[in-house]
Design a protein around this motif. Structure first.
Motif, mmCIF file in Angstrom:
data_model
loop_
_atom_site.group_PDB
_atom_site.id
_atom_site.type_symbol
_atom_site.label_atom_id
_atom_site.label_comp_id
_atom_site.label_asym_id
_atom_site.label_seq_id
_atom_site.Cartn_x
_atom_site.Cartn_y
_atom_site.Cartn_z
ATOM 1 N N GLY A 173 0.795 -1.217 0.000
ATOM 2 C CA GLY A 173 0.000 0.000 0.000
ATOM 3 C C GLY A 173 0.829 1.269 0.000
ATOM 4 O O GLY A 173 0.326 2.342 -0.297
ATOM 5 N N PRO A 178 -5.526 1.686 -4.552
ATOM 6 C CA PRO A 178 -6.502 1.004 -5.409
ATOM 7 C C PRO A 178 -7.149 1.958 -6.411
ATOM 8 O O PRO A 178 -7.459 3.109 -6.074
ATOM 9 N N ASP A 383 -11.070 -2.442 4.756
ATOM 10 C CA ASP A 383 -10.507 -3.485 3.878
ATOM 11 C C ASP A 383 -10.444 -3.051 2.416
ATOM 12 O O ASP A 383 -10.656 -3.849 1.503
ATOM 13 N N MET A 384 -10.123 -1.768 2.201
ATOM 14 C CA MET A 384 -10.045 -1.238 0.837
ATOM 15 C C MET A 384 -8.607 -1.172 0.315
ATOM 16 O O MET A 384 -8.380 -1.081 -0.878
ATOM 17 N N PHE A 385 -7.643 -1.215 1.248
ATOM 18 C CA PHE A 385 -6.247 -1.045 0.853
ATOM 19 C C PHE A 385 -5.490 -2.360 0.991
ATOM 20 O O PHE A 385 -5.871 -3.243 1.742
ATOM 21 N N TYR A 386 -4.376 -2.464 0.272
ATOM 22 C CA TYR A 386 -3.646 -3.725 0.167
ATOM 23 C C TYR A 386 -2.891 -4.100 1.437
ATOM 24 O O TYR A 386 -2.604 -5.260 1.674
ATOM 25 N N TRP A 418 -19.872 -0.814 -0.883
ATOM 26 C CA TRP A 418 -18.814 -1.701 -1.355
ATOM 27 C C TRP A 418 -19.407 -3.004 -1.859
ATOM 28 O O TRP A 418 -20.569 -3.322 -1.612
ATOM 29 N N SER A 424 -9.352 -11.942 -2.652
ATOM 30 C CA SER A 424 -8.681 -10.941 -1.837
ATOM 31 C C SER A 424 -7.273 -10.693 -2.354
ATOM 32 O O SER A 424 -6.604 -11.611 -2.839
ATOM 33 N N SER A 427 -4.625 -7.365 2.186
ATOM 34 C CA SER A 427 -5.694 -6.981 3.114
ATOM 35 C C SER A 427 -6.924 -6.458 2.386
ATOM 36 O O SER A 427 -7.946 -6.181 3.016
ATOM 37 N N LYS A 428 -6.828 -6.299 1.078
ATOM 38 C CA LYS A 428 -7.950 -5.743 0.308
ATOM 39 C C LYS A 428 -8.976 -6.831 -0.006
ATOM 40 O O LYS A 428 -8.707 -7.732 -0.807
ATOM 41 N N GLU A 431 -14.224 -3.662 -2.659
ATOM 42 C CA GLU A 431 -13.989 -2.626 -3.665
ATOM 43 C C GLU A 431 -15.266 -1.825 -3.862
ATOM 44 O O GLU A 431 -16.368 -2.336 -3.627
#
Length: 611
Positions: A173, A178, A383-386, A418, A424, A427-428, A431
């Motif tokens: 990240g 994303p 949980d949107m970012f890696y 979302w 997955s 951690s993403k 979306e």
């Protein structure tokens, strides 16, 4: 070939490296070779014309660079007779030929490969006997823009970086954001300026102080071209990670940008755009990362330059430097009389509320709110970012608010907007879909308050979700189902987030419970304060301190008083509190009925077992 198939093909090079190289080192080889092949393909159509031009003008005492750039049709060129396909035709001399080929690029491209430490990697491959095989593998991949456009190429770079970061236990990240988050931010940035941006020949500047691989700049450029192919977005950025910087610079090079605007270094301690101002800015600084390494330089600037520098309002605690980037971007805003600026920045939750009255964080919030810079704050899903699952927020700031927004802040809770990802990525797990992005963009663009109505059937399953704007009727509940309403977009006055922290004192008493009085100076004859009983209260700006004190404190402590000299002004944005919806517990008779059903079922199972 689609992006996934192409990145899988490039990834297969890792099979050649396995055993001779650590997994953590795969990216140091595959990334620069990918960039080299891309540049090689871009220059292929004009290769011979550049060579002819160079042969005709070399040694005649003129600067050949402008002529070569014009022939290449790009912002870079290569004067070697070699290309990657010719390189693999001479297996015995692959290493010196590859060195010569890279050195024949224009200076900005050579800088890219120096950041990759490409020469060292070529040397390692040669010693391992793998240089020819790796070069051959890439020479057979067609990365010409006609086959793989710039958007696809950006996605390929992102996927490769993510894979390498996972292998080396790095934080992916930190290198890129994303795409759907960037799309939302770009929409928010431009939505109020559609009338200006659709004019033919319009030129605007954009800046990212934590550019990563250039994803934010690229998406912004794509947005503008999509809406106005005669518009031009001049891109600027700075990046600390050498490999990310090299990829960003290569991407900008291929897109025809002036890559001298993409600089290398730490933005906080070594601002390479010190005297520049920009129309638009975007940033996703690292979450919760300490700034101890640059503390000396940052504190020096804050102390010596104050508000003439970047950090006049205050400094956050050393454990989290997010707000330093916010102030950095504020310093890059054009003056309102010159057209002003707007920027979006992704932050975690702590900048909203960390730090009490008088702290660095509170003083920074005070500065942006009292100067009416905050346009909106949007909560993203978790949980949107890696590299993290924490709550994140997009702040939109501007010094050119339209009249109907002046003195106000819009909060939008998009945390429920979302869809689950099929697979997955780190951690993403979630979306935002295009419809979700458009909904949030419209609410922001229209400056509208709204609720989200969740329609549930009799079994409690969600069957529909509807955005209900102020003044609209929510949908009707189906059958025995129900409709749950929750705030989605709310608008507040700036001062709603301000408060005063008052110090409440209680008298000191001796062993006989008698109040101790002061004996000299200003305190003579007055009750002395007991530090053990000292307390504080936060009083909203919109309320009289004395009225609050009489209502909230005196009924419980009649002997208390306020030490006004210790009163401090503070600001916080308790986002979740403004969107909290109380759900009363179920009625006891409903719970009793459910318990009886469960008990009867258990008794029935016991009877069956004993029969």
């Amino acid at each position: 070939m689609n992006q996934q198939a192409l990145s899988s093909l490039i990834w297969s090079v890792a099979d050649l490296l396995r055993g001779d190289f650590k997994q953590a080192d795969y990216g140091k080889i595959i990334l620069p070779f990918t960039v080299l092949r891309r540049l090689d393909c871009v220059l292929e159509p004009t290769k011979q014309a550049v060579l002819d031009e160079f042969a005709a003008r070399d040694g005649k005492g003129v600067n050949v660079e402008p002529f070569l750039l014009r022939r290449a049709g790009q912002t870079f060129y290569n004067i070697a007779k070699l290309d990657m396909k010719r390189l693999i035709g001479d297996q015995d001399n692959i290493a010196p030929n590859l060195y010569a080929y890279v050195q024949a690029f224009s200076p900005e491209v050579r800088d890219i490969f120096e950041r990759f430490e490409f020469a060292a990697q070529v040397d390692r491959l040669a010693k391992a006997g793998l240089l020819y095989q790796v070069t051959e593998k890439f020479a057979r991949v067609d990365l010409h823009p006609d086959k793989v456009d710039n958007h696809q190429m950006g996605l390929i770079f992102e996927e490769l970086i993510r894979k390498f970061a996972e292998l080396s236990n790095e934080t992916a990240g930190e290198h890129f954001t994303p795409r759907e988050v960037i799309s939302l931010m770009v929409n928010l940035l431009f939505v109020e300026d559609d009338n200006v941006l659709t004019k033919p020949g319009v030129v605007r500047s954009i800046y990212d102080p934590t550019a990563g691989t250039g994803g934010m700049l690229s998406v912004a450029g794509e947005y503008l071209i999509e809406h106005n192919d005669q518009a031009r977005l001049v891109m600027h950025g700075q990046e600390l990670n050498p490999e990310s910087y090299a990829i960003c610079k290569a991407d900008m090079l291929i897109k025809g940008q002036d890559v001298t605007n993409i600089t290398f270094g730490n933005t906080l301690s070594d601002d390479r755009h010190a005297d520049s101002k920009f129309d638009y800015m975007l940033s996703n600084p690292p979450f919760g990362v300490e700034w101890k390494k640059v503390e000396k330089e940052v504190r020096r600037e804050a102390e010596q330059q104050g508000y003439n520098g970047r950090f006049g309002p205050g400094l956050p605690r050393v454990s989290d430097g997010s707000l330093l980037f916010l102030m950095h971007l504020i310093s890059k805003m054009r003056a309102a009389k010159d057209g002003g600026s707007r920027f979006g920045i992704v932050l975690n939750g702590s900048p909203l509320f960390t730090g009490g009255a008088g702290s660095g964080e509170s003083e920074i919030r005070r500065y942006v709110l009292e100067n009416d810079l905050v346009e909106a704050i949007i909560a993203l899903p978790t949980d949107m970012f890696y590299n993290t699952g924490i709550s994140t927020y997009v702040w939109v700031l501007t010094n050119r608010k339209p009249a109907h927004r002046k003195g106000k802040v819009q909060l939008i809770d998009a945390s429920s907007f979302w869809q689950k990802m099929r697979k997955s990525l780190g951690s993403k797990r979630k979306e935002m879909g295009q419809a979700d992005i458009e909904t949030v963009t419209r609410l922001f663009g229209d400056f509208a308050e709204a609720q989200v109505a969740t329609v549930l059937d009799a079994a409690g399953k969600e069957v529909d979700r509807v955005v209900v704007r102020a003044g609209e009727q929510p949908p009707a509940a189906p059958g025995d189902g129900k409709v749950k309403l929750a705030p989605l977009s709310r608008i507040f006055l700036n001062e709603a987030f301000g408060y005063r922290t008052i110090t409440v004192e209680r008298p000191l008493r001796d062993e006989n419970a008698k109040v101790v009085l002061g004996e000299r100076g200003k305190a003579k004859g007055k009750p002395q304060a007991d530090s053990g009983l000292r307390d504080t209260e936060n009083v909203p700006i919109g309320e009289e301190v004395e009225a609050y004190f009489a209502r909230e404190v005196l009924p419980h402590a009649p002997d208390a008083w306020i030490d006004h000299e210790k009163t401090k002004m503070g600001y916080e944005i308790p986002f979740n509190r403004h969107f909290y919806v109380f759900e009363p517990p179920r009625a006891l008779d409903e719970i009793d009925i459910d318990l009886r059903k469960v008990t009867d079922r258990i008794l029935g199972m016991i009877k069956e077992l004993s029969a």
